[in-house]
Scaffold this active site. Structure first.
Site, PDB file in Angstrom:
ATOM      1  N   LYS A 187     -10.160   0.685  -0.889  1.00 34.49           N
ATOM      2  CA  LYS A 187      -9.270   1.043  -2.014  1.00 34.49           C
ATOM      3  C   LYS A 187      -8.413  -0.165  -2.370  1.00 34.49           C
ATOM      4  O   LYS A 187      -7.443  -0.476  -1.677  1.00 34.49           O
ATOM      5  CB  LYS A 187      -8.387   2.215  -1.567  1.00 34.49           C
ATOM      6  CG  LYS A 187      -7.868   3.140  -2.644  1.00 34.49           C
ATOM      7  CD  LYS A 187      -7.070   2.550  -3.748  1.00 34.49           C
ATOM      8  CE  LYS A 187      -5.602   2.391  -3.591  1.00 34.49           C
ATOM      9  NZ  LYS A 187      -4.998   1.715  -4.771  1.00 34.49           N
ATOM     10  N   GLU A 242      -0.993  -3.871   8.572  1.00 34.17           N
ATOM     11  CA  GLU A 242      -0.437  -5.216   8.347  1.00 34.17           C
ATOM     12  C   GLU A 242       0.631  -5.040   7.291  1.00 34.17           C
ATOM     13  O   GLU A 242       0.321  -4.775   6.128  1.00 34.17           O
ATOM     14  CB  GLU A 242      -1.512  -6.179   7.821  1.00 34.17           C
ATOM     15  CG  GLU A 242      -2.669  -6.402   8.752  1.00 34.17           C
ATOM     16  CD  GLU A 242      -2.335  -7.250   9.968  1.00 34.17           C
ATOM     17  OE1 GLU A 242      -1.200  -7.770  10.045  1.00 34.17           O
ATOM     18  OE2 GLU A 242      -3.198  -7.366  10.844  1.00 34.17           O
ATOM     19  N   CYS A 279       3.194 -11.836   2.578  1.00 32.65           N
ATOM     20  CA  CYS A 279       3.929 -11.091   3.612  1.00 32.65           C
ATOM     21  C   CYS A 279       4.528 -12.033   4.654  1.00 32.65           C
ATOM     22  O   CYS A 279       5.579 -11.759   5.205  1.00 32.65           O
ATOM     23  CB  CYS A 279       3.002 -10.088   4.268  1.00 32.65           C
ATOM     24  SG  CYS A 279       1.424 -10.813   4.702  1.00 32.65           S
ATOM     25  N   GLU A 311      12.686  -7.691   2.150  1.00 31.66           N
ATOM     26  CA  GLU A 311      11.587  -8.471   1.592  1.00 31.66           C
ATOM     27  C   GLU A 311      11.730  -8.516   0.065  1.00 31.66           C
ATOM     28  O   GLU A 311      11.696  -7.481  -0.596  1.00 31.66           O
ATOM     29  CB  GLU A 311      10.287  -7.779   1.983  1.00 31.66           C
ATOM     30  CG  GLU A 311       9.095  -8.641   1.824  1.00 31.66           C
ATOM     31  CD  GLU A 311       7.852  -7.980   2.386  1.00 31.66           C
ATOM     32  OE1 GLU A 311       7.716  -6.753   2.271  1.00 31.66           O
ATOM     33  OE2 GLU A 311       7.015  -8.714   2.920  1.00 31.66           O
TER      34      GLU A 311
HETATM   35  P1  NAP Z   1       2.146  -1.191  -1.343  1.00 29.27           P
HETATM   36  O1  NAP Z   1       2.899  -0.597  -2.427  1.00 29.27           O
HETATM   37  O2  NAP Z   1       2.406  -0.744   0.034  1.00 29.27           O
HETATM   38  O3  NAP Z   1       0.606  -0.964  -1.730  1.00 29.27           O
HETATM   39  C1  NAP Z   1      -0.444  -1.395  -0.934  1.00 29.27           C
HETATM   40  C2  NAP Z   1      -1.639  -0.516  -1.161  1.00 29.27           C
HETATM   41  O4  NAP Z   1      -1.320   0.806  -0.758  1.00 29.27           O
HETATM   42  C3  NAP Z   1      -2.084  -0.437  -2.607  1.00 29.27           C
HETATM   43  O5  NAP Z   1      -3.496  -0.339  -2.652  1.00 29.27           O
HETATM   44  C4  NAP Z   1      -1.463   0.871  -3.066  1.00 29.27           C
HETATM   45  O6  NAP Z   1      -2.155   1.478  -4.135  1.00 29.27           O
HETATM   46  C5  NAP Z   1      -1.604   1.718  -1.800  1.00 29.27           C
HETATM   47  N1  NAP Z   1      -0.699   2.850  -1.726  1.00 29.27           N
HETATM   48  C6  NAP Z   1       0.425   3.099  -2.451  1.00 29.27           C
HETATM   49  N2  NAP Z   1       0.960   4.275  -2.069  1.00 29.27           N
HETATM   50  C7  NAP Z   1       0.167   4.780  -1.095  1.00 29.27           C
HETATM   51  C8  NAP Z   1       0.212   5.951  -0.290  1.00 29.27           C
HETATM   52  N3  NAP Z   1       1.178   6.857  -0.414  1.00 29.27           N
HETATM   53  N4  NAP Z   1      -0.764   6.149   0.626  1.00 29.27           N
HETATM   54  C9  NAP Z   1      -1.735   5.241   0.787  1.00 29.27           C
HETATM   55  N5  NAP Z   1      -1.837   4.117   0.041  1.00 29.27           N
HETATM   56  C10 NAP Z   1      -0.881   3.884  -0.874  1.00 29.27           C
HETATM   57  O7  NAP Z   1       2.269  -2.754  -1.235  1.00 29.27           O
HETATM   58  P2  NAP Z   1       2.092  -3.790  -2.411  1.00 29.27           P
HETATM   59  O8  NAP Z   1       3.331  -3.727  -3.212  1.00 29.27           O
HETATM   60  O9  NAP Z   1       0.797  -3.634  -3.075  1.00 29.27           O
HETATM   61  O10 NAP Z   1       2.009  -5.157  -1.568  1.00 29.27           O
HETATM   62  C11 NAP Z   1       3.111  -5.830  -1.157  1.00 29.27           C
HETATM   63  C12 NAP Z   1       3.454  -5.499   0.296  1.00 29.27           C
HETATM   64  O11 NAP Z   1       2.344  -5.746   1.146  1.00 29.27           O
HETATM   65  C13 NAP Z   1       4.545  -6.366   0.834  1.00 29.27           C
HETATM   66  O12 NAP Z   1       5.467  -5.577   1.518  1.00 29.27           O
HETATM   67  C14 NAP Z   1       3.847  -7.318   1.801  1.00 29.27           C
HETATM   68  O13 NAP Z   1       4.635  -7.828   2.794  1.00 29.27           O
HETATM   69  C15 NAP Z   1       2.732  -6.493   2.291  1.00 29.27           C
HETATM   70  N6  NAP Z   1       1.603  -7.330   2.715  1.00 29.27           N
HETATM   71  C16 NAP Z   1       1.380  -7.485   4.042  1.00 29.27           C
HETATM   72  C17 NAP Z   1       0.339  -8.296   4.482  1.00 29.27           C
HETATM   73  C18 NAP Z   1       0.075  -8.474   5.945  1.00 29.27           C
HETATM   74  O14 NAP Z   1      -0.971  -8.985   6.289  1.00 29.27           O
HETATM   75  N7  NAP Z   1       0.977  -8.093   6.820  1.00 29.27           N
HETATM   76  C19 NAP Z   1      -0.495  -8.918   3.556  1.00 29.27           C
HETATM   77  C20 NAP Z   1      -0.242  -8.735   2.201  1.00 29.27           C
HETATM   78  C21 NAP Z   1       0.824  -7.920   1.801  1.00 29.27           C
HETATM   79  P3  NAP Z   1      -1.631   1.271  -5.661  1.00 29.27           P
HETATM   80  O15 NAP Z   1      -1.745  -0.164  -5.932  1.00 29.27           O
HETATM   81  O16 NAP Z   1      -2.581   2.109  -6.428  1.00 29.27           O
HETATM   82  O17 NAP Z   1      -0.222   1.770  -5.692  1.00 29.27           O
END
Ligand code: NAP
Ligand code: MG
Length: 511
Positions: free
Chosen positions: A185, A261, A295, A396
């Site tokens: 996804k 992650e 991240c 963050e």
């Molecule tokens: P996010 O809002 O958590 O979304 C990540 C993914 O989860 C997207 O595909 C999103 O879909 C989906 N999602 C949203 N709500 C969900 C739910 N209730 N249940 C299951 N999945 C759900 O994060 P983001 O804003 O895309 O990315 C930024 C964040 O990712 C930052 O906090 C960053 O630190 C973290 N990150 C961590 C790493 C690591 O390796 N540790 C790497 C990259 C990013 P939709 O897009 O359709 O909402």
């Protein structure tokens, strides 16, 4: 943001080896954050579509063809897929650059080639020996014990928008190498490179139907179904700590394996003997690579008081010279941030930093260049006089905002560096290897760079301590997250007949 959706290409769901439209025929445009242009109409799965994908993955796993294929054969197929991906890597890079605002240099020179190296790494690891030896510490041996690694089963994999291709690779390649089946996804903002990845794999015809499924659609709809459906064995998630917490709660209902992650607020520690030229450029790279939308970004920069007055002005001067521009411009150091909402959130954090008493030594603004007016651009911000307890130092921001924190002693720097809910990564800059290593050992985080930042070796693990996550990606560690451990016990004597087994086991243990 101007856009017209008239003639955009339509991208479907990929379920059981076929491209198909969502049951409710719902589509949503994806945009180029450089200029607001619509790029494609993306199928939006609902719960029913997600269930079809889960069923396809379940059937493909349970029929055993993929899961029981010899490791050597699976490795050979994955190498052939790697060849196909390499041959069409420019198509992937183009999708990455346009859909996510990844600069040309980052897409073409870093993310796509690195992603392919990482895929190749797991293609090699796929040829692993599933048998592990059991250390024999009791003599004579009581039993013969076989330990076998087996795939976990059906894996739901949810990825974010900041490194869409690399994150897709980090998810699908170990899962495939281990013999699992997948429902991937992608994030709503950046589905195109994952779709391209699946298109290329589909075109090879090498994977059996149902082994790899792609479900685009809202995370809040697709995610809970993946996390709660009993047919799914594991959830692998990269994204925010907030959503990660929600995923753990949902996955608890069926005790799924979970790897997460999550976020970070990584410390980057300059020691007083650092090579200043290297450390200034390295600190900029640590923070502003992809506009701080990583991240692991080194967003808290610890600078010793003894070199502060020389280091910080040089940092600000260099940061002010970073070129912000269209992602497609090969000269751009920074492109746009992902969305108008993200831009607004970054601006709110800058305002908050000023209210909290930090000094905006370099204040980020929206560029005035007419070419950039339809995209989501903001120039870098550097805050000095930051206290580690401020919200700008604890939360963050996910934008080009650096917090500089002055310290007096190494112990103080380490204590402040660890004063965070996160533990994903850190940087240490020093000319003294032993000293840098001793600081690295005291930081509670999963990856520590010494005189470097962001660069990742496919053979080494990546993942977080504390609220930055659970589990590791890459290396053999990443593969093991997709393998169950089975123990088969075979007795070495056959004196059991006609007895209730206490009678044979207890004397044996007393020997
Ligand atoms: P996010 O809002 O958590 O979304 C990540 C993914 O989860 C997207 O595909 C999103 O879909 C989906 N999602 C949203 N709500 C969900 C739910 N209730 N249940 C299951 N999945 C759900 O994060 P983001 O804003 O895309 O990315 C930024 C964040 O990712 C930052 O906090 C960053 O630190 C973290 N990150 C961590 C790493 C690591 O390796 N540790 C790497 C990259 C990013 P939709 O897009 O359709 O909402
Ligand atoms: Mg997009």
């Amino acid at each position: 943001m101007p856009h017209s959706n008239g003639d955009l290409p339509v991208k479907q769901l990929y379920i059981n080896g076929q491209w198909r439209s969502p049951i409710a025929e719902h589509y949503r445009a994806t945009y180029d954050p450089s200029n607001g242009e619509g790029l494609a109409m993306i199928a939006q799965a609902d719960i029913e579509d997600t269930r079809l994908a889960i069923q396809a993955a379940r059937t493909a796993f349970d029929d055993g063809y993929w899961a029981n294929m010899s490791p050597g054969e699976r490795s050979r197929l994955l190498h052939q897929i790697a060849d196909a991906l390499e041959a069409r890597q420019d198509e992937i890079a183009e999708a990455e650059m346009r859909d996510g605002g990844c600069t040309w240099r980052k897409a073409y020179l870093l993310d796509i080639p690195v992603g392919l190296i990482h895929f190749r790494h797991f293609a090699k690891l796929a040829d692993f020996d599933p048998l592990e030896s059991v250390p024999q510490i009791t003599f004579p041996a009581l039993s013969y014990n076989i330990v076998r690694r087996e795939p976990i089963g059906v894996c739901g994999q949810i990825i974010p928008w900041n490194f869409p291709f690399l994150m897709a690779i980090w998810k699908i390649s170990p899962a495939l190498a281990a013999g699992n089946t997948i429902i991937l996804k992608p994030a709503t903002f950046t589905p195109l490179s994952a779709i391209k990845l699946v298109e290329i794999i589909h075109d090879t015809g090498l994977l059996p139907p149902g082994v790899l499924n792609l479900v685009t659609g809202p995370g809040q709809v697709v995610g809970p179904e993946l996390c709660t459906n009993p047919m799914v064995d594991k959830i692998a998630f990269t994204g925010s700590t907030e959503v990660g917490r929600e995923i753990m709660i949902q996955a608890a209902s069926t005790i799924k394996k979970v790897t997460l992650e999550l976020g970070g607020k990584s410390p980057n520690i300059i020691l007083d003997d650092a090579d200043m030229d290297l450390a200034v450029d390295g600190s900029l790279w640590a923070t502003f690579m992809h506009n701080g939308q990583a991240c692991e970004s080194g967003t808290r920069l610890f600078v010793p008081a003894s070199i502060y007055d020389e280091f910080v002005p040089r940092l600000i001067d260099r940061a002010g010279k970073l070129k912000i521009g269209l992602a497609s411009d090969g000269a751009s150091d920074l492109g746009p941030v992902i969305s108008a909402g993200q831009l607004k959130s970054i601006e709110e954090y800058i305002k908050l930093g000023i209210e909290e008493g930090a000094t905006p030594a370099l204040l980020g603004t929206r560029p005035t260049d007419p070419e950039l007016q339809d995209g989501n651009y903001i120039t870098p911000t550097i805050f000095t006089d930051v206290d580690n307890s401020m919200r700008i130092a604890q939360e963050e921001i996910f934008g080009p905002v650096l917090c500089v924190i002055k310290y007096d002693s190494e112990d103080e720097a380490i204590q402040l560096a660890n004063d965070t809910i996160y533990g994903l990564a850190a940087g240490v800059w020093s000319r003294d290897a032993e000293r840098a290593l001793s600081v690295a050992k005291r930081i509670r985080a999963g990856t520590i760079w010494i005189n470097d930042y962001h660069l990742i070796n496919a053979e080494a693990p990546f993942g977080g301590y504390k609220q930055s996550g659970i589990g590791r990606e890459l290396g053999t560690w990443g593969l093991k997250e997709y393998l169950e451990v089975k123990h088969i016990h075979i007795p070495l004597n056959n004196e059991r007949k006609g007895k209730f087994w206490y009678d044979i086991v207890v004397p044996q243990l007393e020997d």
